[in-house]
Design a protein around this motif. Structure first.
Motif, PDB file in Angstrom:
ATOM      1  N   ILE A 110      29.978  36.535  51.730  1.00 20.54           N
ATOM      2  CA  ILE A 110      30.989  36.530  50.667  1.00 20.54           C
ATOM      3  C   ILE A 110      30.950  37.886  49.967  1.00 20.54           C
ATOM      4  CG2 ILE A 110      31.700  35.449  48.496  1.00 20.54           C
ATOM      5  CD1 ILE A 110      30.556  32.816  49.564  1.00 20.54           C
ATOM      6  N   GLY A 111      32.070  38.596  49.992  1.00 18.97           N
ATOM      7  CA  GLY A 111      32.163  39.900  49.323  1.00 18.97           C
ATOM      8  C   GLY A 111      31.339  40.983  49.993  1.00 18.97           C
ATOM      9  N   PRO A 112      31.693  41.372  51.231  1.00 14.94           N
ATOM     10  CA  PRO A 112      30.910  42.409  51.927  1.00 14.94           C
ATOM     11  C   PRO A 112      30.983  43.793  51.271  1.00 14.94           C
ATOM     12  CG  PRO A 112      32.904  41.850  53.157  1.00 14.94           C
ATOM     13  CD  PRO A 112      32.782  40.843  52.063  1.00 14.94           C
ATOM     14  N   ILE A 121      34.269  37.621  54.125  1.00 13.38           N
ATOM     15  CA  ILE A 121      35.515  37.463  53.358  1.00 13.38           C
ATOM     16  C   ILE A 121      35.531  38.445  52.190  1.00 13.38           C
ATOM     17  CG2 ILE A 121      36.948  35.844  52.044  1.00 13.38           C
ATOM     18  CD1 ILE A 121      35.723  33.550  53.570  1.00 13.38           C
ATOM     19  N   GLU A 122      36.502  39.347  52.185  1.00 15.12           N
ATOM     20  CA  GLU A 122      36.594  40.375  51.139  1.00 15.12           C
ATOM     21  C   GLU A 122      38.006  40.344  50.534  1.00 15.12           C
ATOM     22  OE1 GLU A 122      34.438  42.780  49.550  1.00 15.12           O
ATOM     23  OE2 GLU A 122      36.296  42.796  48.403  1.00 15.12           O
ATOM     24  N   LYS A 123      38.057  40.335  49.213  1.00 11.97           N
ATOM     25  CA  LYS A 123      39.360  40.256  48.526  1.00 11.97           C
ATOM     26  C   LYS A 123      40.003  41.627  48.317  1.00 11.97           C
ATOM     27  CE  LYS A 123      41.450  38.343  44.353  1.00 11.97           C
ATOM     28  NZ  LYS A 123      41.191  37.696  43.073  1.00 11.97           N
ATOM     29  N   GLY A 157      25.470  36.342  50.197  1.00 11.21           N
ATOM     30  CA  GLY A 157      26.373  37.169  49.396  1.00 11.21           C
ATOM     31  C   GLY A 157      25.698  37.778  48.189  1.00 11.21           C
ATOM     32  N   ASN A 158      26.043  39.036  47.963  1.00 13.02           N
ATOM     33  CA  ASN A 158      25.747  39.654  46.669  1.00 13.02           C
ATOM     34  C   ASN A 158      27.001  39.327  45.862  1.00 13.02           C
ATOM     35  OD1 ASN A 158      25.335  41.324  44.484  1.00 13.02           O
ATOM     36  ND2 ASN A 158      25.640  43.223  45.642  1.00 13.02           N
ATOM     37  N   LEU A 159      26.935  38.238  45.120  1.00 14.17           N
ATOM     38  CA  LEU A 159      28.163  37.639  44.587  1.00 14.17           C
ATOM     39  C   LEU A 159      28.782  38.453  43.453  1.00 14.17           C
ATOM     40  CD1 LEU A 159      27.358  33.812  44.427  1.00 14.17           C
ATOM     41  CD2 LEU A 159      28.279  35.155  46.308  1.00 14.17           C
TER      42      LEU A 159
HETATM   43  N1  SAM Z   1      28.083  43.070  49.410  1.00 12.80           N
HETATM   44  C1  SAM Z   1      28.358  44.322  48.754  1.00 12.80           C
HETATM   45  C2  SAM Z   1      27.070  44.959  48.310  1.00 12.80           C
HETATM   46  O1  SAM Z   1      26.075  44.238  48.236  1.00 12.80           O
HETATM   47  O2  SAM Z   1      27.066  46.158  48.044  1.00 12.80           O
HETATM   48  C3  SAM Z   1      29.326  44.158  47.575  1.00 12.80           C
HETATM   49  C4  SAM Z   1      28.874  43.188  46.505  1.00 12.80           C
HETATM   50  S1  SAM Z   1      29.848  43.217  45.032  1.00 12.80           S
HETATM   51  C5  SAM Z   1      28.717  42.559  43.874  1.00 12.80           C
HETATM   52  C6  SAM Z   1      30.961  41.841  45.212  1.00 12.80           C
HETATM   53  C7  SAM Z   1      32.023  41.957  46.302  1.00 12.80           C
HETATM   54  O3  SAM Z   1      32.832  40.776  46.297  1.00 12.80           O
HETATM   55  C8  SAM Z   1      32.973  43.115  46.111  1.00 12.80           C
HETATM   56  O4  SAM Z   1      33.155  43.785  47.314  1.00 12.80           O
HETATM   57  C9  SAM Z   1      34.287  42.463  45.670  1.00 12.80           C
HETATM   58  O5  SAM Z   1      35.434  43.190  46.010  1.00 12.80           O
HETATM   59  C10 SAM Z   1      34.201  41.140  46.394  1.00 12.80           C
HETATM   60  N2  SAM Z   1      34.978  40.061  45.758  1.00 12.80           N
HETATM   61  C11 SAM Z   1      35.225  39.873  44.440  1.00 12.80           C
HETATM   62  N3  SAM Z   1      35.944  38.766  44.238  1.00 12.80           N
HETATM   63  C12 SAM Z   1      36.155  38.222  45.471  1.00 12.80           C
HETATM   64  C13 SAM Z   1      36.843  37.056  45.926  1.00 12.80           C
HETATM   65  N4  SAM Z   1      37.443  36.228  45.077  1.00 12.80           N
HETATM   66  N5  SAM Z   1      36.869  36.808  47.259  1.00 12.80           N
HETATM   67  C14 SAM Z   1      36.246  37.644  48.137  1.00 12.80           C
HETATM   68  N6  SAM Z   1      35.594  38.766  47.754  1.00 12.80           N
HETATM   69  C15 SAM Z   1      35.527  39.045  46.446  1.00 12.80           C
END
Ligand code: SAM
Length: 262
Positions: free
Chosen positions: A43-45, A64-66, A106-108
């Motif tokens: 979740i959120g790559p 899954i990335e938004k 996921g790093n949420l």
């Molecule tokens: N995994 C990466 C890292 O560890 O560096 C990014 C983590 S960052 C805390 C959260 C990620 O979730 C971001 O890339 C953000 O764009 C994505 N994101 C935020 N809301 C989201 C949603 N509703 N659905 C999917 N991805 C989402």
């Protein structure tokens, strides 16, 4: 993986705090207990800090990335690999489409951690474990045990369906931009059936919310929002609960016994 120096400005609205400490990334990946036969949902790559290593340890990664730009760049970076990038909002994506028995990592985005966890728990038959980075205080509330200030309706809701454990703490300097608070890496292991199954789960959580909604009051008083005090007292005694206790002193098993009596 996307270049970590990518000039994209992190979006607060999407909870973008990217992992920049390679030791923390290694520790997260080592803790996820990956195996080459399994599919992982990420979740959120983001910029793919975890994705590359997840793909090396798993059979397949569905990520899954938004964010429009990140999703486009990820699709390019992971073309012809075992990583499938889905450009979607995880809260809207139909989890029924996912394969069964997968692990979630996921790093949420911290601003939507609760709805993500709720959605995952509601589809728990699809998943066997959920490894996540969340704010430390939030993770402590999820994993809290009775008789502590952090134990509350969130702890009860999550622990009804899963075993929760904080694996390690993460300093805020491990992220860019650095969040104001510390984080932790939390593991939820989904239970096939709850250890103490309630006859009516909705009623169980209604009672738990009522008790913790007024956590300073005794439970006999807190429950009087749902029924008269005499009845609350009688039901508590029948369930082996001292009516003078506070919500935080009552374990999940006892809440289940109480709700089954009502
Ligand atoms: N995994 C990466 C890292 O560890 O560096 C990014 C983590 S960052 C805390 C959260 C990620 O979730 C971001 O890339 C953000 O764009 C994505 N994101 C935020 N809301 C989201 C949603 N509703 N659905 C999917 N991805 C989402």
């Amino acid at each position: 993986m996307i270049n970590q120096r990518n000039p994209l400005f992190p979006k607060r609205s999407l909870g973008q705090n990217f992992l920049i400490n390679p030791n923390v990334v290694r520790r997260i990946i080592a803790s996820c207990d990956l195996n080459k036969a399994e599919t992982v949902l990420e979740i959120g790559p983001g910029k793919g800090a975890l994705t590359r290593y997840l793909s090396q340890g798993a059979f397949k990664v569905i990520a899954i990335e938004k964010d429009d730009q990140l999703a486009m760049q990820l699709k390019q970076a992971f073309k012809n690999t075992n990583v499938e990038i889905i450009h979607a909002d995880v809260l809207k994506y139909p989890f029924d489409k996912l394969p069964n028995n997968i692990k979630v990592v996921g790093n949420l985005p911290y601003n939507i951690a609760t709805p993500i966890i709720e959605k995952t728990l509601n589809h728990r038959r699809k998943f066997h474990a959920f490894y996540m980075t969340v704010q430390l205080e939030y993770g402590q509330r999820i994993a809290a045990q009775p008789n502590s200030k952090r134990y509350g309706s969130l702890s009860c809701f999550v622990q009804y369906h899963a075993d929760a454990k904080i694996l390690f703490k993460i300093k805020n300097s491990a992220f860019h931009p650095a969040p104001k608070v510390q984080s932790c890496f939390l593991k939820l292991e989904f239970l096939k059936i709850p250890r103490h199954a309630a006859k009516e789960e909705d009623l169980l959580f209604k009672i738990i919310r009522a008790c913790f909604g007024q956590r300073r009051k005794t439970v006999e008083n807190a429950l009087s929002t749902l029924m008269d005090k005499e009845r609350a007292k009688a039901l508590l005694l029948e369930s082996g609960i001292n009516p003078k206790l506070r919500a935080e002193n009552i374990c999940l098993e006892k809440y289940v016994q109480l709700s089954d009596k009502i």
